[in-house]
Design a protein around this motif. Structure first.
Motif, short mmCIF file in Angstrom:
data_model
loop_
_atom_site.label_atom_id
_atom_site.label_comp_id
_atom_site.label_asym_id
_atom_site.label_seq_id
_atom_site.Cartn_x
_atom_site.Cartn_y
_atom_site.Cartn_z
N ASP A 43 0.65 -5.65 1.25
CA ASP A 43 1.07 -4.27 1.08
C ASP A 43 0.02 -3.27 1.58
O ASP A 43 0.07 -2.09 1.22
CB ASP A 43 1.41 -3.99 -0.38
CG ASP A 43 0.27 -4.34 -1.34
OD1 ASP A 43 -0.76 -4.87 -0.87
OD2 ASP A 43 0.41 -4.09 -2.55
N ASP A 44 -0.90 -3.72 2.42
CA ASP A 44 -1.92 -2.84 2.98
C ASP A 44 -1.33 -2.09 4.18
O ASP A 44 -1.04 -2.70 5.21
CB ASP A 44 -3.13 -3.67 3.42
CG ASP A 44 -4.28 -2.81 3.94
OD1 ASP A 44 -4.07 -1.60 4.18
OD2 ASP A 44 -5.39 -3.36 4.10
N PRO A 45 -1.14 -0.77 4.07
CA PRO A 45 -0.51 -0.02 5.16
C PRO A 45 -1.38 0.08 6.42
O PRO A 45 -0.88 0.46 7.48
CB PRO A 45 -0.27 1.37 4.55
CG PRO A 45 -1.32 1.49 3.48
CD PRO A 45 -1.50 0.10 2.93
N ALA A 46 -2.66 -0.27 6.31
CA ALA A 46 -3.56 -0.15 7.46
C ALA A 46 -3.47 -1.35 8.40
O ALA A 46 -4.04 -1.33 9.50
CB ALA A 46 -4.99 0.03 6.98
N VAL A 47 -2.80 -2.42 7.98
CA VAL A 47 -2.74 -3.64 8.78
C VAL A 47 -1.70 -3.51 9.89
O VAL A 47 -0.57 -3.05 9.65
CB VAL A 47 -2.42 -4.86 7.90
CG1 VAL A 47 -2.27 -6.13 8.76
CG2 VAL A 47 -3.50 -5.06 6.85
#
Length: 285
Positions: free
Chosen positions: A41-45
């Motif tokens: 759920d990491d939006p930066a990936v």
């Protein structure tokens, strides 16, 4: 990250990787596969930067729709979002039984009003949420002291539920697991509960040990994976087939884990190289 990289998906509780993940990390490095653990759920990936292998996304059951939406957005994903949608709802168990796989008898109950009748179908019944993991929300109805004499919804996880008979061997023999990676049976483990428990998970005092792969367990695992592949219409990259021994001595499937099965790398370190071989082959395909 390069196009050839692998992304290994986890959750914030295991941000560095699943227990003993160094066995997998080292094996990937030896195979020349640059990979890193990232929270799903990491939006930066940038999920398009490599092939994604779901490994330790062990918070999905409280956020299933969000998790499945994420999986559908990933361009290159082992097993795939459709597999996850099927596998993260335990209603798949009767489907496997209908496909001819020996499965612990399973009733699917959608509403609370139907739970008493389903529980009464067995001398001792185990109730689990259809969407659940880690033994959370499991309740045993066996009429013994300390258990609920009548249905008490407050003890249950959110429904819908599956209702199964208590398989007594879980108290002594425990639950077996067989790993099938890239179509090959590679290893097995036995998970045993603490005294007085039926849940085999470590958080409830359970323990896991490596065991040889028995012929009957390997055959059941192959049969289960083949049936799931027919139902899903695609090959499975990886699977863990969990089983219990019935009163007649035969084995029956208790779970098929094809979303985020723990590899038990602390007791089965060889699963690291085996999974690395799978990931390396898929990255280069």
């Amino acid at each position: 990250m390069t196009r050839e990289a692998g992304l290994v998906a986890t959750c914030t509780s295991f941000a560095a990787g699943e227990p003993a993940h160094h066995h997998l990390d080292e094996a990937l490095a030896e195979r020349g596969v640059p990979a890193r653990w990232v929270c799903w759920d990491d939006p930066a990936v940038d999920w398009a930067s490599g092939l994604v292998a779901v490994r330790a996304t062990w918070d999905y059951e409280t956020r299933r729709e969000e998790f499945l939406a994420w999986a559908r957005s990933v361009p290159r994903l082992l097993n795939g979002a459709d597999v996850f949608a099927w596998n993260t709802d335990k209603a798949y168990l009767p489907e496997l039984a209908g496909a001819g796989v020996p499965v612990v008898p399973t009733l699917v109950v959608d509403g609370e009003e139907s739970l008493p009748e389903a529980i009464a179908a067995f001398d001792a019944a185990v109730v689990k949420p259809c969407v659940g993991a880690g033994g959370r929300g499991v309740v045993l109805f066996d009429g013994t002291e300390g258990g609920p004499a009548d249905l008490d919804e407050s003890m249950l996880g959110p429904g819908p539920w599956v209702v199964q008979p208590l398989v007594e061997s879980v108290r002594t023999e425990g639950e077996g697991s067989v790993f099938v990676l890239a179509g090959e049976v590679v290893s097995a483990a036995q998970k045993r509960p603490a005294v007085g428990e039926i849940r085999v998970h470590e958080m409830y005092g359970g323990s896991t040990v490596a065991v040889p792969v028995s012929e009957d367990a390997a055959e059941l695992a192959r049969r289960t994976v083949a049936a799931a592949e027919r139902l899903l219409g695609r090959a499975l990259d990886y699977a863990r087939v969990d089983h219990l021994r019935l009163a007649d001595g035969s084995l029956a499937v208790s779970e098929l884990e094809v979303t985020e099965p723990g590899l038990y790398l602390d007791v089965l370190p060889g699963n690291g190289p085996a999974f690395a071989d799978l990931l390396a082959a898929r990255v280069r395909a």
